[in-house]
Write a protein that holds these residues in place. Structure first.
Motif, mmCIF file in Angstrom:
data_model
loop_
_atom_site.group_PDB
_atom_site.id
_atom_site.type_symbol
_atom_site.label_atom_id
_atom_site.label_comp_id
_atom_site.label_asym_id
_atom_site.label_seq_id
_atom_site.Cartn_x
_atom_site.Cartn_y
_atom_site.Cartn_z
ATOM 1 N N TYR A 131 -4.483 1.682 -5.607
ATOM 2 C CA TYR A 131 -4.203 0.455 -4.846
ATOM 3 C C TYR A 131 -5.295 -0.586 -5.066
ATOM 4 O O TYR A 131 -4.999 -1.779 -5.194
ATOM 5 N N GLN A 132 -6.541 -0.164 -5.118
ATOM 6 C CA GLN A 132 -7.637 -1.115 -5.339
ATOM 7 C C GLN A 132 -7.518 -1.788 -6.705
ATOM 8 O O GLN A 132 -7.805 -2.982 -6.849
ATOM 9 N N ARG B 60 0.834 -1.202 0.000
ATOM 10 C CA ARG B 60 0.000 0.000 0.000
ATOM 11 C C ARG B 60 0.872 1.256 0.000
ATOM 12 O O ARG B 60 0.574 2.226 -0.706
ATOM 13 N N ASP C 19 -5.715 5.542 -3.035
ATOM 14 C CA ASP C 19 -6.631 4.448 -2.706
ATOM 15 C C ASP C 19 -7.193 3.801 -3.965
ATOM 16 O O ASP C 19 -7.315 2.574 -4.052
#
Length: 212
Positions: free
Chosen positions: A38-39, A20, A35
């Motif tokens: 990263y997803q 992350r 975010d």
């Protein structure tokens, strides 16, 4: 007797915070939402991630930047092996198990050195195959190098893509380190620690001697 083929990140080594952080730093360089990036990265290989989140950038440049950050993280990041990993790997004969990872061998060796885990003779990494998980190719390559037939191999995985790869290779697949079982696994364990005695038992011959 069973040969055991292990995924690395998320299975033997807890690298979630490292991944992350690396992807977050990478996203900041390109002015992207960390975010969101990263997803996407959780579900795809890096080049596929870039195609989705950084369509206006040279994918080779994106990959070089990611590799730079990952290598630095191996040198300076904090890593931890999952509970039971050391006992498990030290309990298996060196020629009876392998690592099958979507990462690169030098990073795996660096992480294993940092966490005190033994390194096997066979490591199939991202550079060893053209098709990564969920293709069965990485697991089939590992079995070939061990001199094992797919039916004699037990795959230990935490992620859906790895589980699919093992199943497509015609191997027994056990899932670990997940609250909910990944679809298709033959057995599910909430933690690696819970799975350790069962893996060691399956990897032993009928007389209790370890497979070689």
């Amino acid at each position: 007797m069973k040969y055991v083929l292990f995924d690395v990140d998320g299975t033997l080594i807890d690298a979630v915070s490292n991944q992350r952080r690396v992807w977050g730093t990478w996203a900041e360089r390109y002015g992207l939402d960390a975010d969101e990036v990263y997803q996407v990265a959780l579900r795809t290989r890096p080049m596929e991630t870039f195609a989705q989140v950084a369509v206006d950038h040279d994918p080779r440049e994106c990959l070089a930047a990611l590799h730079e950050l990952e290598d630095e993280d191996v040198r300076s990041g904090v890593y931890a092996a999952f509970d039971g990993a050391s006992e498990l790997l030290h309990g298996l004969p060196l020629k009876s198990w392998a690592l099958v990872t979507s990462n690169y061998e030098h990073r795996v060796r660096g992480r294993f050195l940092r966490t005190g885990l033994p390194v096997p003779g066979v490591i199939v990494d991202a550079a060893a195959v053209e098709e990564g998980k969920p293709s069965p190719v990485p697991y089939l390559r590992a079995a070939e190098q061990l001199g094992a037939s797919p039916g004699d191999c037990l795959v230990i995985e935490d992620a859906p893509s790895g589980v699919r790869a093992g199943l497509r290779a015609g191997m027994t697949v056990w899932g670990v380190n997940a609250t909910v079982a990944v679809e298709g696994v033959h057995r599910h364990f909430v933690s690696l620690r819970e799975a350790v005695p069962h893996i060691l038992a399956l990897a032993s011959g009928p007389d209790g001697s370890a497979a070689v």
